[in-house]
Design an enzyme around this catalytic site. Sequence first.
Site, short mmCIF file in Angstrom:
data_model
loop_
_atom_site.label_atom_id
_atom_site.label_comp_id
_atom_site.label_asym_id
_atom_site.label_seq_id
_atom_site.Cartn_x
_atom_site.Cartn_y
_atom_site.Cartn_z
N SER A 88 5.36 8.00 9.60
CA SER A 88 5.64 9.01 10.71
C SER A 88 5.44 8.05 12.00
O SER A 88 4.70 7.18 12.13
CB SER A 88 4.55 10.07 10.65
OG SER A 88 3.36 9.34 10.49
N LYS A 129 0.90 -1.15 0.03
CA LYS A 129 0.11 -0.17 0.15
C LYS A 129 0.93 1.24 -0.09
O LYS A 129 1.33 1.50 0.91
CB LYS A 129 -1.02 0.11 1.29
CG LYS A 129 -2.02 0.86 1.05
CD LYS A 129 -2.55 1.85 2.00
CE LYS A 129 -1.55 2.95 2.44
NZ LYS A 129 -1.70 4.16 1.79
N GLU A 187 9.28 1.38 10.95
CA GLU A 187 10.52 2.36 10.52
C GLU A 187 10.00 3.69 10.38
O GLU A 187 9.01 4.35 9.64
CB GLU A 187 11.18 2.09 9.20
CG GLU A 187 11.82 0.73 8.81
CD GLU A 187 13.17 0.83 9.46
OE1 GLU A 187 13.70 1.88 9.77
OE2 GLU A 187 13.89 -0.12 9.19
N CYS A 223 14.47 10.05 6.30
CA CYS A 223 14.25 9.87 7.59
C CYS A 223 15.51 9.71 8.35
O CYS A 223 15.50 10.25 9.49
CB CYS A 223 13.46 8.64 7.72
SG CYS A 223 14.31 7.19 6.71
N GLY A 271 2.75 5.28 13.35
CA GLY A 271 3.40 3.81 13.54
C GLY A 271 2.61 3.47 14.93
O GLY A 271 2.49 2.35 15.11
N GLU A 325 10.81 16.43 14.17
CA GLU A 325 11.10 16.02 12.91
C GLU A 325 10.46 17.04 11.99
O GLU A 325 9.15 16.98 12.04
CB GLU A 325 10.66 14.82 12.60
CG GLU A 325 11.08 14.45 11.24
CD GLU A 325 10.85 13.00 10.66
OE1 GLU A 325 9.59 12.56 10.89
OE2 GLU A 325 11.67 12.09 10.16
#
Length: 488
Positions: free
Chosen positions: A237, A182, A258, A291, A241, A392
């Site tokens: 993100s 996806k 991740e 990332c 997650g 971030e």
Amino acid sequence: MTVLPDAKLYIDGVVRDAEGGKTFDIIGPWTGASVGVAADASAADVEAAIAAARRAFDHTDWSTNTALRVDLVQKLYDLFDANRDRLSDLARNEAGAAMGAVGRAHVDMAMDGFADYIRIFPKVEWEKDYGVRPAFGFDHDRKAVREAVGVVAAITPWNVPFYVNVGKVAAALLAGCTVILKPAPNTPGMGAIFGEFAAQLSFPAGVLNVITSEDPALVGEMLVADPRVDLISFTGSTGVGKRIMEKGAATLKRVFLELGGKSAKIVLEDAPNFQMEIASSMLVFHAGQGCAVQSRLLVHKSRYAEAVAILKGAYAAFSEKWGAFDEPTHIMGPVVSQRQKDRVMSYIELGQQEGATLIAGGKAATDKGGGFFIEPTCFADVTNDMRIAQEEIFGPVLVVIPFEDDEDAIRIANDSAYGLGGGVASADLDRAMKIARRVRTGTMSVNGGMSIAGDIPFGGYKASGMGREWGVEGIEEFLETKLIAVRL
Ligand code: NAD
């Protein structure tokens, strides 16, 4: 500007439209205009993909026929290899990659990683002998066997979509899993091409499925909640997650995450080639949308003023060297979307409110067309408690922080919710290694060492995730261990 081929669904061995023919526009970051159209999957399409993947896992020999899998994965690699131009087109038009960036993370590094997976696959340990042990008056011969975990849902982001798609799909297929990919709504074409090629290669129906959707959450939430899906491999993100872990708990999903990062590069006062070390820290590659980028630059206080002067010069020299679609030397283009642009601009405003000094950039660049362009931006006089140092930003915004000594540098590097990457530069290798060992992150680079490649594990500590992608470890993420004991 290229118009991309339609991104279609690939379900149960068939490339097709979404139920009812629904589509959505793919918005090109360079122009803000549509560059293509993607199928907008319905809940029924997702249901069909899950059923197909489950059936292919449970009722075909996919998980046990290693020769077939290696053969087809190799052919998939070869087909991608013959179509690097198409991958490049997708990376540029969907993800906003600049031409000079395509050769790195977007296509070539991903293809290198793909080749690495195939090369290292024979290193996977499928059986382990634990020997004979007496118990209750008998001897027992024990061995562990590794088996594919089952149906994998691979949920991926837009920033380096081909790289992340390969990281999950190639490893899961090699391991013997069946897969539902996806991709993110911004980069559906980079997912759909997996389906198109798998169909061309006559992959067994249901082994790989690709679902594109405009709604960022609908498909993912269905995959996470469904008991027929065994493992979620997610890159994205930290917020999403966490939600996946929470929602996956109901069916005790294996989850591999991740997530984001706010990695620190530590430049000690004795760093060799200090000028180059600092200048190359500009956060410009792919507009900072990586990332593991080193978005906090930590510089020893004795050379902080010098570092700020070097950065001012480097950013000024860079000002004409980014943002042209057809320029092969450019490594920075727009950010991916209006939403991302708004988000990054709000952080730039926040940095100024927090009292940091803007030494480069700070504005949206309006002279480059209608796309989502933000000037390469750098803040000095940043303290690590500022939000621009903690959160971030995922854009071309570097923050520069002074430190007192090695202990202080380690403390600042570790004073973060994240722990994905990082670096240290020093002429004293022992000193650099001591620091590298104490920074709590999944990867560390010493004096520019390349800590990311297809044959070595990559992943995060703390809020940067769990599990490892790439390397043998990345394939083993998709395996279960079964212990078999025989009474002799
Ligand atoms: P995102 O978390 O918004 O989306 C990632 C994927 O999750 C997309 O496919 C999206 O459609 C899907 N998704 C969104 N909501 C969902 C839900 N409720 N349930 C299931 N799936 C859902 O992230 P993004 O904006 O696409 O990407 C940027 C983020 O990804 C950054 O934080 C970045 O650090 C991270 N990232 C991490 C790595 C890594 O390897 N650690 C690599 C690339 C990007």
